[in-house]
Design a protein around this motif. Sequence first.
Motif, mmCIF file in Angstrom:
data_model
loop_
_atom_site.group_PDB
_atom_site.id
_atom_site.type_symbol
_atom_site.label_atom_id
_atom_site.label_comp_id
_atom_site.label_asym_id
_atom_site.label_seq_id
_atom_site.Cartn_x
_atom_site.Cartn_y
_atom_site.Cartn_z
ATOM 1 N N LEU A 25 0.824 -1.212 0.000
ATOM 2 C CA LEU A 25 0.000 0.000 0.000
ATOM 3 C C LEU A 25 0.855 1.259 0.000
ATOM 4 O O LEU A 25 0.529 2.231 -0.669
ATOM 5 C CB LEU A 25 -0.935 0.013 1.213
ATOM 6 N N ALA A 26 1.950 1.235 0.741
ATOM 7 C CA ALA A 26 2.832 2.397 0.811
ATOM 8 C C ALA A 26 3.574 2.626 -0.503
ATOM 9 O O ALA A 26 3.739 3.767 -0.942
ATOM 10 C CB ALA A 26 3.831 2.228 1.954
ATOM 11 N N ASN A 27 4.017 1.542 -1.145
ATOM 12 C CA ASN A 27 4.818 1.657 -2.364
ATOM 13 C C ASN A 27 3.997 1.812 -3.637
ATOM 14 O O ASN A 27 4.416 2.526 -4.550
ATOM 15 C CB ASN A 27 5.744 0.445 -2.506
ATOM 16 N N ASP A 28 2.873 1.141 -3.721
ATOM 17 C CA ASP A 28 2.056 1.194 -4.936
ATOM 18 C C ASP A 28 0.609 0.822 -4.608
ATOM 19 O O ASP A 28 0.189 -0.313 -4.814
ATOM 20 C CB ASP A 28 2.615 0.241 -5.992
ATOM 21 N N PRO A 29 -0.169 1.771 -4.075
ATOM 22 C CA PRO A 29 -1.537 1.466 -3.646
ATOM 23 C C PRO A 29 -2.432 0.943 -4.764
ATOM 24 O O PRO A 29 -3.408 0.244 -4.495
ATOM 25 C CB PRO A 29 -2.055 2.791 -3.082
ATOM 26 N N GLN A 30 -2.109 1.206 -6.010
ATOM 27 C CA GLN A 30 -2.922 0.727 -7.128
ATOM 28 C C GLN A 30 -2.909 -0.801 -7.228
ATOM 29 O O GLN A 30 -3.835 -1.392 -7.752
ATOM 30 C CB GLN A 30 -2.441 1.344 -8.450
ATOM 31 N N LYS A 31 -1.863 -1.423 -6.712
ATOM 32 C CA LYS A 31 -1.788 -2.888 -6.779
ATOM 33 C C LYS A 31 -2.828 -3.554 -5.897
ATOM 34 O O LYS A 31 -3.152 -4.713 -6.094
ATOM 35 C CB LYS A 31 -0.392 -3.365 -6.383
ATOM 36 N N LEU A 32 -3.347 -2.820 -4.902
ATOM 37 C CA LEU A 32 -4.331 -3.389 -3.983
ATOM 38 C C LEU A 32 -5.660 -2.643 -4.039
ATOM 39 O O LEU A 32 -6.389 -2.579 -3.059
ATOM 40 C CB LEU A 32 -3.773 -3.399 -2.551
ATOM 41 N N GLN A 39 -3.584 -13.946 -5.850
ATOM 42 C CA GLN A 39 -3.401 -15.379 -6.004
ATOM 43 C C GLN A 39 -3.604 -16.029 -4.635
ATOM 44 O O GLN A 39 -3.211 -15.472 -3.615
ATOM 45 C CB GLN A 39 -1.997 -15.720 -6.529
ATOM 46 N N LEU A 40 -4.215 -17.193 -4.649
ATOM 47 C CA LEU A 40 -4.361 -17.973 -3.422
ATOM 48 C C LEU A 40 -3.225 -18.987 -3.360
ATOM 49 O O LEU A 40 -2.944 -19.665 -4.337
ATOM 50 C CB LEU A 40 -5.699 -18.702 -3.403
ATOM 51 N N VAL A 41 -2.572 -19.056 -2.202
ATOM 52 C CA VAL A 41 -1.492 -20.006 -1.991
ATOM 53 C C VAL A 41 -1.705 -20.685 -0.638
ATOM 54 O O VAL A 41 -2.415 -20.158 0.217
ATOM 55 C CB VAL A 41 -0.099 -19.339 -2.038
ATOM 56 N N HIS A 42 -1.100 -21.835 -0.470
ATOM 57 C CA HIS A 42 -1.223 -22.530 0.812
ATOM 58 C C HIS A 42 0.149 -22.873 1.348
ATOM 59 O O HIS A 42 1.119 -23.052 0.604
ATOM 60 C CB HIS A 42 -2.053 -23.813 0.664
ATOM 61 N N GLU A 43 0.214 -22.904 2.667
ATOM 62 C CA GLU A 43 1.437 -23.296 3.355
ATOM 63 C C GLU A 43 1.048 -23.699 4.770
ATOM 64 O O GLU A 43 0.301 -22.968 5.444
ATOM 65 C CB GLU A 43 2.410 -22.114 3.392
ATOM 66 N N GLU A 44 1.500 -24.854 5.207
ATOM 67 C CA GLU A 44 1.240 -25.345 6.560
ATOM 68 C C GLU A 44 -0.247 -25.302 6.921
ATOM 69 O O GLU A 44 -0.637 -24.796 7.963
ATOM 70 C CB GLU A 44 2.063 -24.557 7.572
ATOM 71 N N ASN A 45 -1.082 -25.793 6.024
ATOM 72 C CA ASN A 45 -2.532 -25.866 6.218
ATOM 73 C C ASN A 45 -3.206 -24.515 6.424
ATOM 74 O O ASN A 45 -4.246 -24.416 7.068
ATOM 75 C CB ASN A 45 -2.888 -26.828 7.348
ATOM 76 N N LYS A 46 -2.616 -23.479 5.900
ATOM 77 C CA LYS A 46 -3.205 -22.139 5.890
ATOM 78 C C LYS A 46 -3.320 -21.685 4.446
ATOM 79 O O LYS A 46 -2.525 -22.075 3.589
ATOM 80 C CB LYS A 46 -2.330 -21.135 6.659
ATOM 81 N N VAL A 47 -4.305 -20.832 4.171
ATOM 82 C CA VAL A 47 -4.473 -20.274 2.828
ATOM 83 C C VAL A 47 -4.223 -18.772 2.909
ATOM 84 O O VAL A 47 -4.813 -18.073 3.730
ATOM 85 C CB VAL A 47 -5.887 -20.552 2.268
ATOM 86 N N TYR A 48 -3.329 -18.308 2.061
ATOM 87 C CA TYR A 48 -2.942 -16.910 2.014
ATOM 88 C C TYR A 48 -3.346 -16.309 0.668
ATOM 89 O O TYR A 48 -3.406 -17.020 -0.331
ATOM 90 C CB TYR A 48 -1.423 -16.765 2.152
ATOM 91 N N ALA A 49 -3.559 -15.004 0.674
ATOM 92 C CA ALA A 49 -3.752 -14.271 -0.574
ATOM 93 C C ALA A 49 -2.493 -13.454 -0.798
ATOM 94 O O ALA A 49 -1.981 -12.813 0.129
ATOM 95 C CB ALA A 49 -4.975 -13.360 -0.490
ATOM 96 N N GLU A 50 -1.988 -13.497 -2.022
ATOM 97 C CA GLU A 50 -0.773 -12.746 -2.311
ATOM 98 C C GLU A 50 -0.898 -11.981 -3.611
ATOM 99 O O GLU A 50 -1.710 -12.294 -4.478
ATOM 100 C CB GLU A 50 0.451 -13.657 -2.336
ATOM 101 N N LYS A 51 -0.071 -10.962 -3.715
ATOM 102 C CA LYS A 51 0.029 -10.137 -4.921
ATOM 103 C C LYS A 51 1.509 -9.985 -5.220
ATOM 104 O O LYS A 51 2.289 -9.596 -4.334
ATOM 105 C CB LYS A 51 -0.616 -8.763 -4.676
ATOM 106 N N ASP A 52 1.919 -10.320 -6.420
ATOM 107 C CA ASP A 52 3.330 -10.218 -6.814
ATOM 108 C C ASP A 52 4.248 -10.952 -5.835
ATOM 109 O O ASP A 52 5.284 -10.434 -5.431
ATOM 110 C CB ASP A 52 3.754 -8.751 -6.929
ATOM 111 N N LYS A 53 3.829 -12.141 -5.421
ATOM 112 C CA LYS A 53 4.606 -13.004 -4.517
ATOM 113 C C LYS A 53 4.756 -12.412 -3.115
ATOM 114 O O LYS A 53 5.603 -12.842 -2.332
ATOM 115 C CB LYS A 53 5.990 -13.313 -5.091
#
Length: 107
Positions: A25-32, A39-53
């Motif tokens: 948000l601080a660097n490029d608020p347009q991305k959010l 993108q939805l990703v999972h790790e250790e039985n949790k689901v995360y939302a990510e943008k640009d990794k």
Amino acid sequence: MNTNHLFLVDCFLQQTNHFEALELLANDPQKLKIGAELQLVHEENKVYAEKDKKIIGLLSDEYAKPIINYLKMNWKENLFECRISKYDEKADENKRFSIAIYIKKAP
């Protein structure tokens, strides 16, 4: 968003202060902005939302449970579409972002 997709759920992203949402948000608020694809990703039985990794936040267990097995089977790119549906900069970190998750129509 493709109108042929099937709406699955709208839910809040949790713990947005603990990940990289504030940095994005601080660097490029347009991305959010509303409508931005995540993108939805999972790790250790949790689901995360990510943008640009960069992780924005995580889904509560209630919302993660029905989709995590599909993510584990690597269907994330072919099955789900995730977009920011609401942003409230004054809300606490567990209600700042809301995302809409859709199931993509088969080609």
